[in-house]
Scaffold this motif. Structure first.
Motif, PDB file in Angstrom:
ATOM      1  N   ARG A  41       0.831  -1.218   0.000  1.00 17.13           N
ATOM      2  CA  ARG A  41       0.000   0.000   0.000  1.00 17.13           C
ATOM      3  C   ARG A  41       0.859   1.260   0.000  1.00 17.13           C
ATOM      4  O   ARG A  41       0.419   2.300  -0.474  1.00 17.13           O
ATOM      5  N   VAL A  42       2.055   1.164   0.538  1.00 20.61           N
ATOM      6  CA  VAL A  42       2.901   2.345   0.727  1.00 20.61           C
ATOM      7  C   VAL A  42       4.017   2.429  -0.307  1.00 20.61           C
ATOM      8  O   VAL A  42       4.255   3.491  -0.895  1.00 20.61           O
ATOM      9  N   LEU A  43       4.717   1.319  -0.558  1.00 17.65           N
ATOM     10  CA  LEU A  43       5.936   1.364  -1.361  1.00 17.65           C
ATOM     11  C   LEU A  43       5.802   0.746  -2.750  1.00 17.65           C
ATOM     12  O   LEU A  43       6.547   1.126  -3.660  1.00 17.65           O
ATOM     13  N   GLN A  44       4.890  -0.198  -2.940  1.00 20.24           N
ATOM     14  CA  GLN A  44       4.835  -0.870  -4.238  1.00 20.24           C
ATOM     15  C   GLN A  44       4.556   0.080  -5.409  1.00 20.24           C
ATOM     16  O   GLN A  44       5.200  -0.046  -6.458  1.00 20.24           O
ATOM     17  N   PRO A  45       3.629   1.047  -5.290  1.00 17.39           N
ATOM     18  CA  PRO A  45       3.436   1.963  -6.419  1.00 17.39           C
ATOM     19  C   PRO A  45       4.704   2.739  -6.780  1.00 17.39           C
ATOM     20  O   PRO A  45       4.982   2.962  -7.959  1.00 17.39           O
ATOM     21  N   ILE A  46       5.475   3.121  -5.772  1.00 17.19           N
ATOM     22  CA  ILE A  46       6.721   3.835  -6.028  1.00 17.19           C
ATOM     23  C   ILE A  46       7.717   2.924  -6.729  1.00 17.19           C
ATOM     24  O   ILE A  46       8.356   3.314  -7.724  1.00 17.19           O
ATOM     25  N   LEU A  47       7.838   1.723  -6.220  1.00 20.10           N
ATOM     26  CA  LEU A  47       8.789   0.786  -6.812  1.00 20.10           C
ATOM     27  C   LEU A  47       8.405   0.421  -8.243  1.00 20.10           C
ATOM     28  O   LEU A  47       9.278   0.260  -9.111  1.00 20.10           O
ATOM     29  N   GLU A  48       7.119   0.309  -8.516  1.00 20.91           N
ATOM     30  CA  GLU A  48       6.681   0.003  -9.886  1.00 20.91           C
ATOM     31  C   GLU A  48       6.992   1.169 -10.823  1.00 20.91           C
ATOM     32  O   GLU A  48       7.400   0.949 -11.979  1.00 20.91           O
ATOM     33  N   ALA A  49       6.804   2.396 -10.355  1.00 20.22           N
ATOM     34  CA  ALA A  49       7.157   3.554 -11.181  1.00 20.22           C
ATOM     35  C   ALA A  49       8.663   3.585 -11.428  1.00 20.22           C
ATOM     36  O   ALA A  49       9.119   3.879 -12.546  1.00 20.22           O
ATOM     37  N   TYR A  50       9.434   3.280 -10.395  1.00 20.54           N
ATOM     38  CA  TYR A  50      10.893   3.240 -10.548  1.00 20.54           C
ATOM     39  C   TYR A  50      11.311   2.132 -11.512  1.00 20.54           C
ATOM     40  O   TYR A  50      12.301   2.283 -12.251  1.00 20.54           O
ATOM     41  N   GLN A  51      10.575   1.016 -11.498  1.00 18.11           N
ATOM     42  CA  GLN A  51      10.857  -0.058 -12.444  1.00 18.11           C
ATOM     43  C   GLN A  51      10.731   0.429 -13.884  1.00 18.11           C
ATOM     44  O   GLN A  51      11.564   0.117 -14.742  1.00 18.11           O
ATOM     45  N   VAL A  52       9.668   1.176 -14.150  1.00 19.62           N
ATOM     46  CA  VAL A  52       9.459   1.698 -15.496  1.00 19.62           C
ATOM     47  C   VAL A  52      10.633   2.565 -15.915  1.00 19.62           C
ATOM     48  O   VAL A  52      11.166   2.441 -17.025  1.00 19.62           O
ATOM     49  N   VAL A  53      11.072   3.448 -15.031  1.00 24.54           N
ATOM     50  CA  VAL A  53      12.189   4.338 -15.350  1.00 24.54           C
ATOM     51  C   VAL A  53      13.470   3.539 -15.560  1.00 24.54           C
ATOM     52  O   VAL A  53      14.219   3.775 -16.531  1.00 24.54           O
ATOM     53  N   ASP A  58       0.586  -3.492 -10.876  1.00 24.99           N
ATOM     54  CA  ASP A  58      -0.574  -3.681 -10.008  1.00 24.99           C
ATOM     55  C   ASP A  58      -1.254  -2.364  -9.647  1.00 24.99           C
ATOM     56  O   ASP A  58      -2.405  -2.362  -9.212  1.00 24.99           O
ATOM     57  N   HIS A  59      -0.544  -1.242  -9.814  1.00 29.97           N
ATOM     58  CA  HIS A  59      -1.052   0.041  -9.331  1.00 29.97           C
ATOM     59  C   HIS A  59      -1.083   1.077 -10.452  1.00 29.97           C
ATOM     60  O   HIS A  59      -0.044   1.390 -11.043  1.00 29.97           O
ATOM     61  N   SER A  60      -2.265   1.640 -10.697  1.00 31.88           N
ATOM     62  CA  SER A  60      -2.377   2.709 -11.690  1.00 31.88           C
ATOM     63  C   SER A  60      -1.656   3.971 -11.248  1.00 31.88           C
ATOM     64  O   SER A  60      -1.260   4.791 -12.080  1.00 31.88           O
ATOM     65  N   GLU A  61      -1.491   4.162  -9.949  1.00 29.09           N
ATOM     66  CA  GLU A  61      -0.808   5.372  -9.485  1.00 29.09           C
ATOM     67  C   GLU A  61       0.678   5.350  -9.827  1.00 29.09           C
ATOM     68  O   GLU A  61       1.359   6.385  -9.689  1.00 29.09           O
ATOM     69  N   ALA A  62       1.182   4.188 -10.280  1.00 30.21           N
ATOM     70  CA  ALA A  62       2.570   4.133 -10.749  1.00 30.21           C
ATOM     71  C   ALA A  62       2.732   4.876 -12.070  1.00 30.21           C
ATOM     72  O   ALA A  62       3.865   5.183 -12.477  1.00 30.21           O
ATOM     73  N   ILE A  63       1.622   5.178 -12.743  1.00 26.97           N
ATOM     74  CA  ILE A  63       1.669   5.966 -13.981  1.00 26.97           C
ATOM     75  C   ILE A  63       1.674   7.432 -13.575  1.00 26.97           C
ATOM     76  O   ILE A  63       0.652   8.111 -13.577  1.00 26.97           O
ATOM     77  N   TRP A 104      13.173  -5.430  -5.031  1.00 25.70           N
ATOM     78  CA  TRP A 104      12.300  -4.840  -4.021  1.00 25.70           C
ATOM     79  C   TRP A 104      10.831  -4.895  -4.447  1.00 25.70           C
ATOM     80  O   TRP A 104       9.950  -5.142  -3.610  1.00 25.70           O
ATOM     81  N   ALA A 105      10.571  -4.692  -5.717  1.00 27.84           N
ATOM     82  CA  ALA A 105       9.187  -4.771  -6.207  1.00 27.84           C
ATOM     83  C   ALA A 105       8.646  -6.192  -6.067  1.00 27.84           C
ATOM     84  O   ALA A 105       7.459  -6.395  -5.765  1.00 27.84           O
TER      85      ALA A 105
END
Length: 774
Positions: free
Chosen positions: A645-657, A693-698, A737-738
């Motif tokens: 809930r806290v870190l996965q969206p950030i990690l997924e966005a970082y994965q994209v980058v 898994d998270h749209s907020e990663a966009i 980490w993701a």
């Protein structure tokens, strides 16, 4: 207001002289009639001198011709509170140093005798004023006497109308007539290699643009506009902490440093401070909001319009002089330590610029110390979050202007909930400077101390709990029982930690959570489906970043717990058991990975807090590290999971980058705008393929902080040594980490599948009725 006792108003010179601060002939007549009426029978009427017109330039010579050392008593006509009752009178009555029109004079002339009152300022002898003038330096004793008389009358007037109108007068004159100011300007001209006349002209131009030239009319108008703009909210103020702040303000100037969530922030904060008896703040605002008509009104009601980027040394020097003047006169300041509004709901990194100028100004001022007041402004709901979320998806930011302002005003017509104002413990700037010889280090410490204090005083809102629950289970709708199964252990964790809650509400009460769900449904962030056997709730399409904004207001409280969940899980290629050393090393790596997203304390503080979080998960964790399966089974058994809930969206966005970086050529100049656009497209494609898994990663905001991290690791500039391999290592680190965050998410899903619908506590309000309200 000072009261004249003619029996006591005698000096060595034996005479008293009235100084008439009058804006018209009618006011001169009224003041002279007052002098006549207050002079005892049989005594010589004291002389009077008008502080306007040509005679004003020779005030010193005039009063010295009356007596060697006369007592000077300033007088002014002011409108009584009784006659301000009518709407037209309030709209058109002169305020402060606003000149009354002839039409106004004719209107009030002939009214009942209560329509006006005479203010008497605190008197001073000519000798005392001359001594103060010599000490301060300046060009004209007559000008100094006029200013001091006006300031004394302003103080008397505040006794009648309140501290809201603590308005600085003659700022430019007071600053520029001092010898210290002229000496500094001469040194500045030499430093920049310009003629003193050129520098003086530029300084005056900057001051005229920058200095807030308040009038009572504008102050009242700005207050009215603020009340209208913020009419959608009920303001909840931490008055207990403000009492301490108010007492401190009796001896020291204050600087209020709020977080920045909305254009409404200064309009919400101002009336709350005034209600508690604090004077008007000088708000350091960007000149980009100086557009007509709001800009001129704002400047005349306490807003200091400054450039976003300080253009040259002359501008910087002038700003320091102005801040030093305000501190010396004990006027309070206010600015937003983040710079601009937060687009994500998290506190942005602090800006050091104005804090640096504040430190310089304190050293050059007469103030003994200045105290910083960390201020948190938290909204239940906020109109502009939708626009900021669209910008994070690549939309162009709407330029500030009258069209934007009118649109914003219209949007406030619907009640949007509560706004919470909370305050941290005031911070002494002088004490931090005393502890740090290097001024740059001191400024950084001040900024981080304020940022931590803002975070620590920000309350957890019910809206944050609801959005956290739904964002962690994004592709699945939740019924009331499942929603409570997520929020109930979260509420218990918040209570156990002793975290502040919005309005002091008991977030463990199901009615509180139910009301928060209803509010999000009414706001369009959450949707409700009634076509099945029971209502279910889910995030509305394209509202994930909006929901994340409200969750992120409180996300900093849960980061350490989320890190604790991840570091106890073994790595994918790990062969031996975890140890305290390996877990600590892993935690430091994750801390470094997230350093552009969150504020962490030093390593010692970070370690102590992390150990406390892991102990909350399992008090016996140290004795069971030898069992490689123990960490997984212990986490599986928890009823609270936060990492996804806290870190996965950030990690997924970082994965994209990180993955997009590997596709970039190694020998070409890095093009950030184009790269961000590519990342937005790649992330959208991954989400459609359910690889995220998270749209907020966009999110352009998350991509930007990921690039800050990549740049910090020298992964952007072309031609670096082993650049391709280092980019692959970066991607591999984030992917690991993701992977752990997804493992936590799977645990949370399995826990949710086992929810017993009978575990929901009964509501104090009829359940069906509350659900119908949604």
């Amino acid at each position: 207001m000072y009261h004249v006792d003619t029996g006591e108003q005698k000096t060595a010179g034996g005479r008293q002289v009235y100084l008439l601060d009058a804006a018209s002939t009618l006011e001169v007549q009224a003041l002279n009639q007052w002098i006549d009426s207050t002079t005892p029978d049989g005594e010589l009427r004291p002389p009077s001198v008008v502080l306007s017109g040509e005679a004003a330039h020779e005030v010193a010579e005039t009063v010295r011709g009356i007596a060697e050392d006369p007592l000077l008593i300033p007088l002014r006509v002011t409108l009584s509170e009784k006659r301000r009752g009518g709407i037209l009178r309030r709209a058109f009555a002169p305020r402060g140093n606003s000149l009354p029109t002839k039409a106004w004079q004719r209107w009030v002339q002939g009214d009942d005798p209560d329509h006006s009152a005479v203010l008497v300022g605190e008197p001073a002898t000519l000798h005392d004023l001359a001594s103060r003038f010599e000490k301060a330096g300046g060009t004209s004793l007559s000008s100094f006497i006029r200013r001091q008389a006006s300031l004394a009358l302003d103080r008397a007037e505040r006794d009648v109308i309140g501290s809201e109108y603590k308005i600085p007068r003659f700022v430019v004159e007071d600053m520029t007539e001092q010898k210290k100011f002229h000496d500094g300007m001469a040194d500045l001209a030499e430093d920049v290699g310009e003629d003193i006349a050129v520098v003086e002209q530029r300084v005056h131009s900057i001051l005229n643009e920058m200095v807030a030239t308040e009038t009572r009319r504008a102050v009242e108008m700005w207050g009215t506009l603020g009340a209208y703009f913020s009419r959608a909210y009920k303001v909840d103020v931490d008055r207990t902490k403000l009492q301490r702040v108010r007492e401190l303000n009796k001896k020291h100037p204050l600087v209020f440093l709020p977080n920045h969530r909305s254009y409404l922030d200064p309009l919400v904060l101002r009336p709350a401070l005034l209600t508690e008896g604090l004077p008007l703040n000088h708000v350091m605002g960007g000149i980009n909001v100086g557009f007509w008509p709001l800009g001129p009104i704002a400047k005349r009601s306490g807003v200091v319009l400054i450039q976003r980027k300080f253009s040259d040394e002359i501008y910087k020097w002038t700003l320091r002089q102005y801040m030093s003047f305000l501190l010396s006169k004990r006027f309070n300041l206010e600015w937003y330590i983040e710079g601009g509004r937060s687009r994500t709901g998290k506190l942005r990194p602090p800006r050091f610029g104005l804090l640096t100028y504040l430190v310089d100004a304190l050293e050059n001022s007469d103030a003994e110390d200045v105290y910083l007041v960390p201020t948190s402004i938290t909204y239940d709901r906020l109109h502009e979050v939708g626009a900021m979320a669209a910008e994070s998806h690549g939309a162009k930011k709407q330029a500030e202007g009258i069209r934007m302002a009118l649109s914003y005003i219209r949007a406030q017509g619907k009640l949007r909930g509560n706004v919470y104002l909370t305050f941290g413990e005031p911070i002494s700037v002088k004490s931090i400077l005393a502890e740090n010889e290097d001024k740059r280090v001191a400024v950084q410490k001040i900024a981080l101390t304020v940022s931590h204090a803002i975070n620590n005083t920000t309350p957890v809102t019910p809206a944050a709990l609801v959005t956290m629950a739904l964002l962690g289970i994004e592709d699945r709708a939740l019924n009331v029982h499942e929603m409570w199964a997520i929020i109930s252990p979260l509420a218990e964790y918040i209570i156990k930690r002793g975290l502040p809650t919005a309005g002091g509400v008991d977030i463990s009460e199901v009615d509180v959570v139910r009301s928060a769900v209803i509010a999000q449904v009414n706001a369009g962030v959450v949707k409700r489906f009634d076509g099945g056997p029971e209502p279910v709730f889910y995030l509305a399409q394209d509202k994930h970043l909006v929901a994340a904004f409200f969750r992120n207001n409180a996300i900093h409280y849960f980061v350490l717990r989320a890190i604790g969940e991840l570091v106890v899980l073994p790595d994918q290629d790990q062969t031996g058991p975890s140890t305290t050393v390996s877990m600590w090393r892993s935690a430091l790596k994750l801390r470094d990975l997230l350093k552009f997203e969150f504020f962490f304390g030093d390593k010692k503080d970070f370690g102590a807090r992390l150990e406390a979080e892991v102990t909350l998960i399992d008090p016996e964790w140290r004795t069971n590290l030898v069992d490689p399966e123990y960490a997984i089974s212990t986490l599986e058994a928890q009823d609270l999971h936060l990492a996804h809930r806290v870190l996965q969206p950030i990690l997924e966005a970082y994965q994209v980058v990180a993955d997009q970086l590997m596709l970039q050529p190694m020998d070409s100049e890095f093009d950030k705008p184009t790269f961000i656009t590519q990342c937005l497209g790649a992330a959208q494609a991954r989400r459609l393929r359910q690889q995220l898994d998270h749209s907020e990663a966009i999110s352009g905001e998350l991509f930007d902080t990921a690039l800050q991290l990549a740049d910090n690791r020298n992964l952007l500039d072309p031609g670096g040594e082993n650049l391709a391999q280092r980019r692959r290592d970066f991607a591999h680190e984030i992917n690991e980490w993701a992977r752990k965050a997804r493992a936590i998410r799977d645990m949370a899903h399995r826990t949710l599948d086992e929810v017993d619908p009978l575990t929901v506590p009964s509501s104090t309000t009829d359940t069906d009725q509350r659900e119908d309200d949604a």
